[in-house]
Write a protein that holds these residues in place. Sequence first.
Motif: not given
Length: 270
Positions: A7-34
């Motif tokens: 949520t929006e409060d995530f922005a307040a918790t992002v450490p300084a000097g670090v990027f916070a990026e948005t996930v656009t897609s996720v693909t699960h291949y097996t129970d060990r890999l994505f």
Amino acid sequence: MNAPAKTEDFAATVPAGVFAETVTSVTHYTDRLFRFRMTRPAGFRFRSGEFAMIGLMVEGKPVYRAYSIASPAWDEELEFFSIKVPDGPLTSHLQAIKPGDQVLMRKKPTGTLVLDALTPGKRLYMFSTGTGIAPFASLIREPETFEKFDEVILTHTTRDVAELKYGFDLIEEIRNHEFLAEVVGDKLRHYATATREDYPFRGRITDLIRNGKLFTDLGVSAFDPAIDRGMICGSTEMLKDTKLLLEEAGLTEGSNNKPGEFVIERAFVG
Ligand SMILES: Cc1cc2nc3c(=O)[nH]c(=O)nc-3n(C[C@H](O)[C@H](O)[C@H](O)COP(=O)(O)OP(=O)(O)OC[C@H]3O[C@@H](n4cnc5c(N)ncnc54)[C@H](O)[C@@H]3O)c2cc1C
């Protein structure tokens, strides 16, 4: 398992000097890999093949791990190919991410699996096991790789056949890509082997090099330092054994400061 912060409060918790990026897609291949893709920060530069530190806030604290960037340097998004360690400090949470979630990334990418660390050659081998294919997923989608080499051989070894799928998807994507298909042409060869299941090509890559089957299967001559270059990414043991085989054939290890005939990077610590 904690759901990744979102949520929006995530922005307040992002450490300084670090990027916070948005996930656009996720693909699960097996129970060990994505695989997941996320937005790329404006101004974030890297060389194809490098890794970055990515992370999540877990119980109010950032947890980071090294991740090879699997997308090429020209891509407008960033792609990663990940293991799921059941009780892993990062991946027990990372495996639950969904589009819209935020992932942290430290600002400075680095790494030795870069074209600049190799002296000129004709044929480039990329030896990978498991998630070690990630830096090569970047480099086989990098046009410069095919400007510098006449032939590129990607070897990928996993335990089970299902774990090879990401590699096959990559090859398919390249063949169907509007400009990569032409740049890559027939220069890229994919040699996939499984160690624990029946498969046309079976066994550890080091055994297949040692007994010459790799060369017979591909119809190429044995390693030649005048022609061949190598990049290796896998477990510590696989790195050690493959490095030895290249050295026995007369290739020497290079680095960013001193380019050589092959370069190595661990796919994970442990
Ligand atoms: C230079 C570098 C690049 C890396 N790139 C990637 C990448 O692109 N994708 C990726 O999934 N991981 C990559 N890793 C490993 C990654 O940093 C983490 O170890 C992994 O995400 C697991 O994190 P964790 O906190 O859940 O467990 P950790 O506490 O980090 O690991 C727990 C144990 O799980 C095993 N393990 C960890 N990673 C892997 C793996 N990738 N494959 C098989 N077993 C593993 C090891 O035995 C390790 O001791 C890379 C590591 C290094 C050093």
